[in-house]
Enzyme design. Structure first.
Site, short mmCIF file in Angstrom:
data_model
loop_
_atom_site.label_atom_id
_atom_site.label_comp_id
_atom_site.label_asym_id
_atom_site.label_seq_id
_atom_site.Cartn_x
_atom_site.Cartn_y
_atom_site.Cartn_z
N SER A 118 0.85 -1.19 0.00
CA SER A 118 0.00 0.00 0.00
C SER A 118 0.88 1.23 0.00
O SER A 118 2.04 1.18 0.40
CB SER A 118 -0.93 0.00 1.22
OG SER A 118 -0.52 0.97 2.14
N LYS A 119 0.31 2.36 -0.47
CA LYS A 119 1.15 3.55 -0.56
C LYS A 119 1.55 4.06 0.81
O LYS A 119 2.49 4.82 0.95
CB LYS A 119 0.49 4.64 -1.40
CG LYS A 119 -0.93 4.96 -1.07
CD LYS A 119 -1.46 6.01 -2.04
CE LYS A 119 -2.94 5.79 -2.32
NZ LYS A 119 -3.43 6.54 -3.43
N ARG A 120 0.85 3.61 1.84
CA ARG A 120 1.20 4.03 3.19
C ARG A 120 2.26 3.13 3.83
O ARG A 120 2.79 3.43 4.89
CB ARG A 120 -0.05 4.09 4.08
CG ARG A 120 -0.84 5.38 3.88
CD ARG A 120 -2.22 5.29 4.47
NE ARG A 120 -3.00 4.25 3.80
CZ ARG A 120 -3.63 4.42 2.65
NH1 ARG A 120 -3.58 5.58 2.04
NH2 ARG A 120 -4.31 3.43 2.09
N ASP A 121 2.54 2.02 3.18
CA ASP A 121 3.56 1.09 3.67
C ASP A 121 4.92 1.80 3.67
O ASP A 121 5.33 2.34 2.65
CB ASP A 121 3.60 -0.08 2.66
CG ASP A 121 4.01 -1.36 3.30
OD1 ASP A 121 4.93 -1.29 4.13
OD2 ASP A 121 3.41 -2.40 2.99
#
Ligand code: GLU
Ligand code: ZN
Length: 501
Positions: free
Chosen positions: A264-267
């Site tokens: 995920s882009k928040r990873d």
């Protein structure tokens, strides 16, 4: 490799929304679009999709531009350089969207929907319970003037909804082949909010049409919006927006992270800034990211951007999810590091010594010469450029701030090290030529022959005393670079640190 003709009419776009920090998924999308444009001799349009004022930020926008430049991408139209379809920031194109929405309504391709959220929710629940499709049910498709009047009297603010054709929609995905959507899975969808703000569902295909985009290459997560966009394209062609041709679509495979979950882009593992800070080379990182769905050949994972551009064909992209493998990414980067020409390697190292303050903003000629001298001793062993700090920081640190690693000191700078340090100081003080071979010969004589210590044990305390760590570039070269005075000072300082025996 597919045998494709070049096509200079290709126009692709990279159109991120400026939210959060740039991430690797975004970079792969940019890379494939850029490589596809360059391979074909076509155009890359860089567009900023910033219509969501609540989520978009100027900081993100600047980071995106900075990231694209750092990665070495160039674009033919877009922010900073403009182009025939300017402006390229959607926040500056609001009048266009309002105009297109009005024309879609006038032509019957869109209509006002007065349903409240509560009503939509209730009907969705009922449809689910009855086993019917639960998307929008077309309630407001054919409202009479009287019904509209009643809703207006109630103070309702309508959204604008696009009218989907009631037939199956098929398109030939460049990566996945033919895909068919059943109309019941693609209900009428909102294109303008009640407050007049246009949605992604409208602005993205409108701009693709106006900017005459021929190929849309983007992540698989956007596949579900493709049938809507194709239907909207047909409507736009009818009302004369754009040049009337629908782009080809290619959906790039998902990238899986730890534990086989979608990255995920928040990873944290996905953050581009992290790779920049660690000192990945743009060409190393891009080489690896290209492998998330593509390969140059079955037996070679290592290539330059020129090789990628020469060979890239979207038809070769694999539809299966790709797994992000940090170890492999590092190994590929290490190879690119080793391939850098010496002067180029030095040039790229400078910012990584500047970041912790080991080099000033304007390094002196002597500092650069010192870096050029130590660089070859580190290049073969380096995975990412920030490793120059633990490997060679001891040469650049202010002598007053030099300190040995406490753990290494505890292991190595024990009472046993006293005769070693004392004999070394004596030998080096007396030495004529302070260069690696004489240094080595003198220390061997003093420690191995003189004290009868095995070389392995003799040199480790010296290494820790002089470089601060048990792992360092070759010891005698390090001493030479540091110079006799500072070498002796550090050996003396280490002596002070030793526990009394
Ligand atoms: N702004 C959209 C996003 O970042 C673009 C999607 C697309 O490529 O169509 O998700
Ligand atoms: Zn409605």
């Amino acid at each position: 490799m597919a045998n494709s003709e070049l096509d200079p009419t290709v126009r692709v776009r990279f159109c991120p929304s400026p939210t959060g920090n740039p991430h690797v998924g975004l970079v792969r999308t940019a890379l494939f679009n850029w490589a596809f444009a360059r391979h074909n001799g076509g155009k890359l349009v860089f567009r900023i999709e910033d219509t969501d004022a609540a989520r978009d930020s100027e900081d993100s926008y600047n980071q995106l531009l900075d990231a694209m430049r750092w990665l070495g991408f160039d674009w033919d139209e877009g922010p900073e350089i403009g182009g025939p379809h300017a402006p390229y920031r959607q926040s500056q194109r609001m009048e266009t969207y309002a105009d297109v929405a009005a024309r879609l309504k006038a032509a019957g391709h869109a209509y006002e929907c007065y349903c409240s959220t509560e009503e939509l929710d209730a009907r969705r629940e009922a449809a689910r319970a009855a086993g019917r499709p639960s998307g929008y049910d077309g309630h407001c498709r054919e409202l009479t003037a009287d019904q509209v009047e009643v809703y207006r009297q109630e103070g309702r603010q309508p959204i604008v909804r696009f009218r989907m054709p009631d037939q199956a929609l098929t398109f030939d995905d460049l990566v996945r082949g033919p895909i068919t959507f059943d109309p019941k899975d693609v209900p009428d969808f909102g294109i303008v909010r009640a407050n007049g703000a246009p949605l992604y569902t409208l602005v993205n295909p409108v701009d693709d049409a106006l900017m005459e985009i021929t190929h849309v290459l983007r992540g698989e997560d956007l596949l579900s919006s493709t049938p809507r966009q194709i239907a909207l394209y047909a409507a736009l062609a009818e009302i004369g927006v754009g040049n009337g041709t629908t782009p080809r679509f290619g959906h790039l495979p998902y990238v899986m992270g730890e534990g086989n979950k979608k990255l995920s882009k928040r990873d944290p593992q996905a953050s581009l800034n992290l790779y920049r800070e660690r000192g990945f080379l743009p060409e190393g990182l891009l080489n690896y990211l290209a492998l998330l769905g593509w390969s140059l050949s079955a037996d070679d994972d290592h290539f330059s951007m020129d090789q990628l551009v020469a060979a890239f064909d979207i038809a070769d992209v694999n539809a299966n999810p790709a797994r992000f493998d940090l170890k492999k990414c590092e190994a590929i980067n290490a190879r690119h590091v080793r391939e850098l020409a010496p002067e180029e390697f030095v040039r790229r190292l400078v910012p990584y010594l500047q970041a912790p303050g080991l080099l000033p903003a304007e390094p002196s000629a002597e500092q650069l010469a010192l870096l050029a001298a130590v660089a070859p001793l580190t290049q073969e062993r380096m995975v990412v450029l920030s490793e120059i700090v633990p490997m060679a920081g001891f040469l650049f640190v202010d002598p007053a701030e030099f300190a040995v690693d406490p753990e290494d000191a505890a292991k190595v700078l024990t009472a046993d090290a006293r005769p070693v340090l004392e004999a070394s100081i004596k030998a080096l003080e007396e030495l004529g030529d302070f260069t690696p071979e004489p240094i080595q010969a003198a220390l061997r004589e003093a420690l191995v022959e003189g004290l009868g210590i095995k070389p392995k044990f003799a040199f480790t305390p010296l290494r820790v005393a002089v470089t601060g760590r048990r792992i360092s570039p070759p010891l005698f070269e390090s001493m030479e670079l540091l110079g006799r005075a500072e070498t002796l000072r550090r050996l003396g300082a280490a002596l002070e640190l030793l526990p009394a025996s």
